[in-house]
Design a protein around this motif. Structure first.
Motif, PDB file in Angstrom:
ATOM      1  N   PRO A 163     -12.076  18.388  -4.433  1.00  0.00           N
ATOM      2  CA  PRO A 163     -11.575  17.130  -4.998  1.00  0.00           C
ATOM      3  C   PRO A 163     -12.654  16.049  -4.963  1.00  0.00           C
ATOM      4  O   PRO A 163     -13.572  16.085  -4.139  1.00  0.00           O
ATOM      5  CB  PRO A 163     -10.434  16.767  -4.049  1.00  0.00           C
ATOM      6  N   THR A 164     -12.531  15.095  -5.858  1.00  0.00           N
ATOM      7  CA  THR A 164     -13.374  13.901  -5.863  1.00  0.00           C
ATOM      8  C   THR A 164     -12.466  12.692  -6.015  1.00  0.00           C
ATOM      9  O   THR A 164     -11.507  12.733  -6.786  1.00  0.00           O
ATOM     10  CB  THR A 164     -14.386  13.930  -7.022  1.00  0.00           C
ATOM     11  N   ILE A 165     -12.737  11.648  -5.259  1.00  0.00           N
ATOM     12  CA  ILE A 165     -11.974  10.409  -5.438  1.00  0.00           C
ATOM     13  C   ILE A 165     -12.920   9.317  -5.933  1.00  0.00           C
ATOM     14  O   ILE A 165     -14.110   9.330  -5.626  1.00  0.00           O
ATOM     15  CB  ILE A 165     -11.236   9.974  -4.151  1.00  0.00           C
ATOM     16  N   ALA A 166     -12.361   8.410  -6.719  1.00  0.00           N
ATOM     17  CA  ALA A 166     -13.106   7.250  -7.205  1.00  0.00           C
ATOM     18  C   ALA A 166     -12.288   6.010  -6.894  1.00  0.00           C
ATOM     19  O   ALA A 166     -11.056   6.024  -6.994  1.00  0.00           O
ATOM     20  CB  ALA A 166     -13.363   7.354  -8.707  1.00  0.00           C
ATOM     21  N   VAL A 167     -12.951   4.939  -6.505  1.00  0.00           N
ATOM     22  CA  VAL A 167     -12.268   3.686  -6.173  1.00  0.00           C
ATOM     23  C   VAL A 167     -12.656   2.624  -7.195  1.00  0.00           C
ATOM     24  O   VAL A 167     -13.830   2.490  -7.560  1.00  0.00           O
ATOM     25  CB  VAL A 167     -12.620   3.220  -4.748  1.00  0.00           C
ATOM     26  N   ILE A 168     -11.646   1.875  -7.656  1.00  0.00           N
ATOM     27  CA  ILE A 168     -11.824   0.800  -8.629  1.00  0.00           C
ATOM     28  C   ILE A 168     -11.290  -0.483  -8.003  1.00  0.00           C
ATOM     29  O   ILE A 168     -10.191  -0.491  -7.433  1.00  0.00           O
ATOM     30  CB  ILE A 168     -11.065   1.127  -9.930  1.00  0.00           C
ATOM     31  N   ASP A 169     -12.046  -1.558  -8.084  1.00  0.00           N
ATOM     32  CA  ASP A 169     -11.617  -2.802  -7.449  1.00  0.00           C
ATOM     33  C   ASP A 169     -10.574  -3.534  -8.305  1.00  0.00           C
ATOM     34  O   ASP A 169     -10.296  -3.131  -9.439  1.00  0.00           O
ATOM     35  CB  ASP A 169     -12.818  -3.684  -7.104  1.00  0.00           C
ATOM     36  N   PRO A 170      -9.947  -4.591  -7.781  1.00  0.00           N
ATOM     37  CA  PRO A 170      -8.882  -5.281  -8.530  1.00  0.00           C
ATOM     38  C   PRO A 170      -9.340  -5.974  -9.811  1.00  0.00           C
ATOM     39  O   PRO A 170      -8.498  -6.437 -10.585  1.00  0.00           O
ATOM     40  CB  PRO A 170      -8.349  -6.297  -7.511  1.00  0.00           C
TER      41      PRO A 170
END
Length: 299
Positions: A163-170
């Protein structure tokens, strides 16, 4: 769309793997090497740092199938929330392993975080939406899932392992990506820092979002994804896994003779229908004692 991997903040990439194959599981049983978990910096050096992104995250392509939401989502409508993308494929056991981490994050940041599963299928059958819909119900996934069968979203982020996760800010800007398990410890401090930073600027939207979950539309069934059957000494037991209980059934008539478990996921001792399980599976009868492998409780 141009890959963003090289221009992202690298805060989350420390434990990413570099698989040999184009698309690989991030595990020791996979096509490529496992991600490193020896770098502890992801859990110790976040205090006071800004994780606000500097590059707009790529918008979701149109025309994709979505599950657990009545309409397709867009990053624009999710501004004010931290967004976590989970790139997974349901045949990857490592992808299944991180579901509890994602659920924990969703519970702890129920007002500030939206998790979106991006299902980029490894095999053709995994890319069929109806098969994916079934898996979403089986594993009680309660966040939106998009069927990225042609790897459009995957490629726009430069992902290369499951798996890979990506984070996006508000502000809908890309923070970073990370491959492999151990998601909670690596990502929770980043989410906490983003929430604090954007909250101070009045840029967090805590308005709840209601999604149309598949589980709420599923018919009521006497068994829900039963995992195991045990026939022993003229007795018959069934792990009613999706209902988090075990049934004793009359082998001749099919009548339910006894129910063990409240039917609600949990970890409680008690009388037969007061105790609770979490996805019970394996069964073994020794004398009058029934042993149950209570899978997600690890008991």
């Amino acid at each position: 769309m141009k890959k963003l991997l090289l221009v992202l903040s690298m805060a989350l990439v420390a434990a990413a793997c570099t698989p040999a194959a184009e698309h690989s599981d991030a595990s020791g049983e996979s096509d490529g090497p496992a991600p490193s978990s020896s770098d502890s910096s992801t859990t110790t050096s976040y205090a006071g740092e800004s994780f606000a992104g500097t590059v707009d995250a790529p918008e979701f392509p149109t025309g994709l199938d979505w599950i657990n939401t009545a309409t397709p989502l867009s990053l624009n409508e999710l501004k004010g929330k931290v967004v976590l993308l989970d790139f997974w494929t349901y045949g990857c056991v490592n992808c299944i392993h991180i579901l509890p981490d994602l659920e924990r994050l969703e519970q702890e940041y129920a007002e500030e975080l939206v998790v979106i599963g991006v299902h980029s299928a490894k095999f053709p059958n995994e890319g069929e939406t109806e098969n994916l819909r079934d898996i979403v119900q089986r594993y009680e996934i309660a966040h939106p899932v998009v069927n990225d069968r042609d790897f459009a979203i995957w490629n726009s982020w430069g992902a290369n392992a499951w798996p890979t996760i990506a984070v996006i800010d508000p502000a809908s800007r890309a923070v970073g990506i990370r491959a492999g398990e151990g998601v909670y410890d690596a990502v929770e401090p980043v989410i906490a820092a983003l929430v604090a930073e954007f909250d101070a600027a009045g840029a967090i939207d805590r308005e709840p979002i209601e999604f149309a979950l598949e589980a709420e539309q599923a018919p009521d069934r006497p068994l829900d994804y039963p995992g195991k059957v045990l026939a022993r000494d003229s007795r018959l037991f069934v792990s009613d896994t999706g209902h988090h209980r075990v049934l004793e059934v009359d082998p001749a008539s099919g009548e339910v003779l006894a129910v063990f478990g409240s039917g609600t996921r949990g970890n409680e001792d008690g009388a037969a229908q007061e105790a609770s399980f979490n996805a019970p599976q394996g069964l073994e009868l020794v004398g009058d004692t029934l042993y149950v492998a209570d899978t997600n409780n690890h008991l």
